[in-house]
Design a protein around this motif. Structure first.
Motif, PDB file in Angstrom:
ATOM      1  N   PHE A  82       4.852  18.419  92.134  1.00 14.12           N
ATOM      2  CA  PHE A  82       6.320  18.477  92.035  1.00 14.12           C
ATOM      3  C   PHE A  82       6.953  17.159  91.635  1.00 14.12           C
ATOM      4  CE2 PHE A  82       6.606  16.402  96.100  1.00 14.12           C
ATOM      5  CZ  PHE A  82       5.645  16.999  96.918  1.00 14.12           C
ATOM      6  N   SER A  83       6.146  16.087  91.466  1.00 15.98           N
ATOM      7  CA  SER A  83       6.777  14.781  91.190  1.00 15.98           C
ATOM      8  C   SER A  83       7.049  14.556  89.710  1.00 15.98           C
ATOM      9  CB  SER A  83       5.885  13.652  91.729  1.00 15.98           C
ATOM     10  OG  SER A  83       4.623  13.669  91.084  1.00 15.98           O
ATOM     11  N   ASN A  84       6.402  15.341  88.850  1.00 15.98           N
ATOM     12  CA  ASN A  84       6.459  15.026  87.423  1.00 15.98           C
ATOM     13  C   ASN A  84       7.609  15.705  86.673  1.00 15.98           C
ATOM     14  OD1 ASN A  84       5.359  13.721  85.069  1.00 15.98           O
ATOM     15  ND2 ASN A  84       4.619  15.721  84.435  1.00 15.98           N
ATOM     16  N   SER A  85       8.047  16.864  87.142  1.00 15.03           N
ATOM     17  CA  SER A  85       9.071  17.606  86.397  1.00 15.03           C
ATOM     18  C   SER A  85      10.407  17.557  87.121  1.00 15.03           C
ATOM     19  CB  SER A  85       8.661  19.073  86.255  1.00 15.03           C
ATOM     20  OG  SER A  85       7.440  19.175  85.576  1.00 15.03           O
ATOM     21  N   ASP A  86      11.502  17.617  86.326  1.00 16.30           N
ATOM     22  CA  ASP A  86      12.808  17.627  86.996  1.00 16.30           C
ATOM     23  C   ASP A  86      13.079  19.026  87.571  1.00 16.30           C
ATOM     24  OD1 ASP A  86      13.809  19.271  84.971  1.00 16.30           O
ATOM     25  OD2 ASP A  86      14.501  17.569  83.791  1.00 16.30           O
ATOM     26  N   GLU A  87      14.181  19.115  88.333  1.00 16.17           N
ATOM     27  CA  GLU A  87      14.412  20.342  89.092  1.00 16.17           C
ATOM     28  C   GLU A  87      14.565  21.581  88.206  1.00 16.17           C
ATOM     29  OE1 GLU A  87      16.108  17.141  90.748  1.00 16.17           O
ATOM     30  OE2 GLU A  87      17.112  18.303  92.332  1.00 16.17           O
ATOM     31  N   GLU A  88      15.228  21.396  87.082  1.00 16.07           N
ATOM     32  CA  GLU A  88      15.446  22.529  86.187  1.00 16.07           C
ATOM     33  C   GLU A  88      14.112  23.088  85.683  1.00 16.07           C
ATOM     34  OE1 GLU A  88      17.886  22.963  82.137  1.00 16.07           O
ATOM     35  OE2 GLU A  88      18.592  21.389  83.491  1.00 16.07           O
ATOM     36  N   ARG A  89      13.228  22.178  85.292  1.00 18.70           N
ATOM     37  CA  ARG A  89      11.925  22.612  84.785  1.00 18.70           C
ATOM     38  C   ARG A  89      11.073  23.218  85.905  1.00 18.70           C
ATOM     39  NH1 ARG A  89      10.678  20.361  79.646  1.00 18.70           N
ATOM     40  NH2 ARG A  89       8.435  20.313  79.980  1.00 18.70           N
ATOM     41  N   ILE A  90      11.227  22.691  87.124  1.00 20.51           N
ATOM     42  CA  ILE A  90      10.475  23.251  88.256  1.00 20.51           C
ATOM     43  C   ILE A  90      10.884  24.712  88.470  1.00 20.51           C
ATOM     44  CG2 ILE A  90      10.210  23.167  90.779  1.00 20.51           C
ATOM     45  CD1 ILE A  90      10.233  20.080  90.537  1.00 20.51           C
ATOM     46  N   VAL A  91      12.194  24.972  88.471  1.00 19.39           N
ATOM     47  CA  VAL A  91      12.679  26.348  88.693  1.00 19.39           C
ATOM     48  C   VAL A  91      12.137  27.271  87.604  1.00 19.39           C
ATOM     49  CG1 VAL A  91      14.750  27.807  88.724  1.00 19.39           C
ATOM     50  CG2 VAL A  91      14.739  25.622  89.954  1.00 19.39           C
ATOM     51  N   GLU A  92      12.227  26.833  86.360  1.00 17.17           N
ATOM     52  CA  GLU A  92      11.756  27.655  85.238  1.00 17.17           C
ATOM     53  C   GLU A  92      10.229  27.847  85.305  1.00 17.17           C
ATOM     54  OE1 GLU A  92      13.311  29.427  83.046  1.00 17.17           O
ATOM     55  OE2 GLU A  92      11.484  29.935  81.934  1.00 17.17           O
ATOM     56  N   GLY A  93       9.518  26.761  85.587  1.00 10.14           N
ATOM     57  CA  GLY A  93       8.049  26.829  85.640  1.00 10.14           C
ATOM     58  C   GLY A  93       7.562  27.766  86.736  1.00 10.14           C
ATOM     59  N   ILE A  94       8.189  27.663  87.906  1.00  9.34           N
ATOM     60  CA  ILE A  94       7.765  28.522  89.027  1.00  9.34           C
ATOM     61  C   ILE A  94       8.112  29.986  88.735  1.00  9.34           C
ATOM     62  CG2 ILE A  94       8.149  29.040  91.486  1.00  9.34           C
ATOM     63  CD1 ILE A  94       6.385  26.574  91.055  1.00  9.34           C
ATOM     64  N   ALA A  95       9.249  30.218  88.078  1.00  9.89           N
ATOM     65  CA  ALA A  95       9.615  31.601  87.717  1.00  9.89           C
ATOM     66  C   ALA A  95       8.555  32.180  86.770  1.00  9.89           C
ATOM     67  CB  ALA A  95      10.999  31.639  87.073  1.00  9.89           C
ATOM     68  N   ARG A  96       8.132  31.389  85.790  1.00 11.96           N
ATOM     69  CA  ARG A  96       7.102  31.869  84.846  1.00 11.96           C
ATOM     70  C   ARG A  96       5.779  32.118  85.573  1.00 11.96           C
ATOM     71  NH1 ARG A  96       7.813  28.204  79.361  1.00 11.96           N
ATOM     72  NH2 ARG A  96      10.097  28.282  79.319  1.00 11.96           N
ATOM     73  N   LEU A  97       5.433  31.190  86.472  1.00 12.01           N
ATOM     74  CA  LEU A  97       4.189  31.342  87.234  1.00 12.01           C
ATOM     75  C   LEU A  97       4.270  32.595  88.114  1.00 12.01           C
ATOM     76  CD1 LEU A  97       1.627  29.728  87.342  1.00 12.01           C
ATOM     77  CD2 LEU A  97       2.630  28.284  89.122  1.00 12.01           C
ATOM     78  N   GLY A  98       5.428  32.802  88.720  1.00 12.33           N
ATOM     79  CA  GLY A  98       5.657  33.989  89.557  1.00 12.33           C
ATOM     80  C   GLY A  98       5.434  35.261  88.745  1.00 12.33           C
ATOM     81  N   ARG A  99       5.929  35.284  87.511  1.00 11.18           N
ATOM     82  CA  ARG A  99       5.734  36.477  86.654  1.00 11.18           C
ATOM     83  C   ARG A  99       4.254  36.688  86.370  1.00 11.18           C
ATOM     84  NH1 ARG A  99      10.556  34.722  84.085  1.00 11.18           N
ATOM     85  NH2 ARG A  99       9.464  33.705  82.359  1.00 11.18           N
ATOM     86  N   ALA A 100       3.556  35.589  86.109  1.00 13.22           N
ATOM     87  CA  ALA A 100       2.111  35.694  85.815  1.00 13.22           C
ATOM     88  C   ALA A 100       1.352  36.223  87.041  1.00 13.22           C
ATOM     89  CB  ALA A 100       1.571  34.345  85.365  1.00 13.22           C
ATOM     90  N   ILE A 101       1.711  35.714  88.235  1.00 15.18           N
ATOM     91  CA  ILE A 101       1.034  36.183  89.458  1.00 15.18           C
ATOM     92  C   ILE A 101       1.334  37.670  89.679  1.00 15.18           C
ATOM     93  CG2 ILE A 101       0.865  35.929  91.976  1.00 15.18           C
ATOM     94  CD1 ILE A 101       1.663  32.959  91.627  1.00 15.18           C
ATOM     95  N   ASN A 102       2.603  38.020  89.529  1.00 12.36           N
ATOM     96  CA  ASN A 102       2.995  39.430  89.717  1.00 12.36           C
ATOM     97  C   ASN A 102       2.240  40.342  88.772  1.00 12.36           C
ATOM     98  OD1 ASN A 102       4.923  40.028  91.798  1.00 12.36           O
ATOM     99  ND2 ASN A 102       6.278  38.562  90.784  1.00 12.36           N
ATOM    100  N   SER A 103       2.096  39.903  87.527  1.00 10.90           N
ATOM    101  CA  SER A 103       1.425  40.778  86.557  1.00 10.90           C
ATOM    102  C   SER A 103      -0.059  40.922  86.923  1.00 10.90           C
ATOM    103  CB  SER A 103       1.615  40.286  85.123  1.00 10.90           C
ATOM    104  OG  SER A 103       0.727  39.235  84.843  1.00 10.90           O
ATOM    105  N   MET A 104      -0.662  39.856  87.474  1.00  5.65           N
ATOM    106  CA  MET A 104      -2.066  39.968  87.899  1.00  5.65           C
ATOM    107  C   MET A 104      -2.229  40.864  89.117  1.00  5.65           C
ATOM    108  SD  MET A 104      -4.103  36.435  87.538  1.00  5.65           S
ATOM    109  CE  MET A 104      -5.631  37.064  88.201  1.00  5.65           C
ATOM    110  N   MET A 105      -1.261  40.748  90.040  1.00  3.52           N
ATOM    111  CA  MET A 105      -1.384  41.504  91.293  1.00  3.52           C
ATOM    112  C   MET A 105      -1.111  42.988  91.088  1.00  3.52           C
ATOM    113  SD  MET A 105      -0.045  38.823  94.151  1.00  3.52           S
ATOM    114  CE  MET A 105       0.040  40.005  95.480  1.00  3.52           C
ATOM    115  N   SER A 106      -0.381  43.305  90.021  1.00  3.73           N
ATOM    116  CA  SER A 106      -0.125  44.739  89.795  1.00  3.73           C
ATOM    117  C   SER A 106      -1.205  45.273  88.855  1.00  3.73           C
ATOM    118  CB  SER A 106       1.277  44.940  89.246  1.00  3.73           C
ATOM    119  OG  SER A 106       1.400  44.237  88.032  1.00  3.73           O
TER     120      SER A 106
END
Ligand SMILES: Cc1ncc(COP(=O)(O)O)c(C=O)c1O
Length: 274
Positions: free
Chosen positions: A250-274
């Motif tokens: 979490f130290s390398n990216s600013d807050e905006e990029r963190i929110v976007e990155g985690i949202a994308r990661l969340g979509r990837a996890i969701n697609s794997m789990m379904s």
């Protein structure tokens, strides 16, 4: 003996000497002291290696009582503990805890670094150990690279003379706290139920455990297509395992990029789990 999981570059460095690694499970407050005791009783152990503050990769910090338990286990044994401690100044919440040296005295070898406070590029650090160990380390260091770059040492020295390192540390602590809070919030919003994560009180990393059977290596392949990267957790296990874990920074990216990155990661996890 290393933690399970442990710092990847330590596995690589020790690996050069072809040791037999023993991995002791890491809980939310540090290494499992009973498992450490058992490993020491069952094997001839030379070294114990631990990252006791805001561990890389998990972000976990050893509690005071855990430090005492570990010191009690190690006390009467002929084994040294390496307390690799580059992150303790990066505490942004909670109470400071004394280093292992305070519990274990000379049996602890303490490592510090400018890499997380000034600049990682210089790779300058320090060791605090008793004299007979220092004598050996000096010879080993000379054999490895003669000495750390004098130029890099002078640059860091001048930086410390010209600047107030403590106010710099305050600044990065405040920034990392905001970034950490943003990442934790975003994870809780975007990741599906069944995904667990640590809540570090400092440092740069947090650790995510996916449901059993979900491979973080496979997830990495999907995430990278969305332009998001993380470190698959398997790399941090000296004796195998951790296929469903990952390290997030979490130290390398600013807050905006963190929110976007985690949202994308969340979509990837969701697609794997379904
Ligand atoms: C636990 C740990 N030890 C050591 C290092 C490296 O420190 P240095 O740059 O001083 O070699 C890192 C990160 O780079 C780390 O996470």
């Amino acid at each position: 003996i290393v933690e399970r999981p442990t710092y990847l570059a330590a596995i690589q460095s020790f690996g050069m000497f072809e040791p037999q690694f023993l991995s002791v499970p890491l809980h939310h407050d540090g290494m499992d002291a009973d498992a450490l005791d058992r490993a020491l009783s069952e094997h001839q152990v030379k070294l114990v290696y631990a990252v006791t503050n805001f561990q890389n990769p998990t972000g976990i910090t050893y509690s005071s009582s855990k430090r005492q338990e570990i010191a009690d286990v190690l006390k009467d044994r002929n084994v040294a503990l390496i307390d690799d401690n580059p992150y303790s100044d990066l505490r942004f919440m909670g109470e400071e805890v004394a280093p292992m040296k305070a519990f274990l005295g000379d049996q602890a070898i303490m490592l510090g670094s400018f890499s997380k406070l000034v600049s990682p590029g210089f790779r300058l650090g320090w060791i605090c150990a008793r004299e007979e160990i220092m004598e050996k380390l000096i010879v080993a260091k000379q054999a490895a690279d003669l000495h750390s770059s004098c130029f890099a040492q002078r640059v860091v020295h001048q930086y410390l003379v010209d600047n107030d390192i403590n106010s710099h540390i305050e600044k990065i602590r405040a920034a990392y706290r905001r970034q950490r809070d943003t990442m934790v919030e975003a994870i809780e919003e975007s990741f599906p139920a069944g995904v667990e994560h640590t809540r570090p009180e400092g440092g740069m990393f947090l650790w995510v455990t996916l449901p059993e059977g979900i491979s973080s290596l496979e997830l990495f392949g999907r995430a990278i297509k969305e332009n998001v990267a993380f470190v698959p957790g398997q790399a941090f296990f000296a004796n195998g395992g951790g296929e469903n874990t990952m390290r997030l920074n979490f130290s390398n990216s600013d807050e905006e990029r963190i929110v976007e990155g985690i949202a994308r990661l969340g979509r990837a996890i969701n697609s794997m789990m379904s």
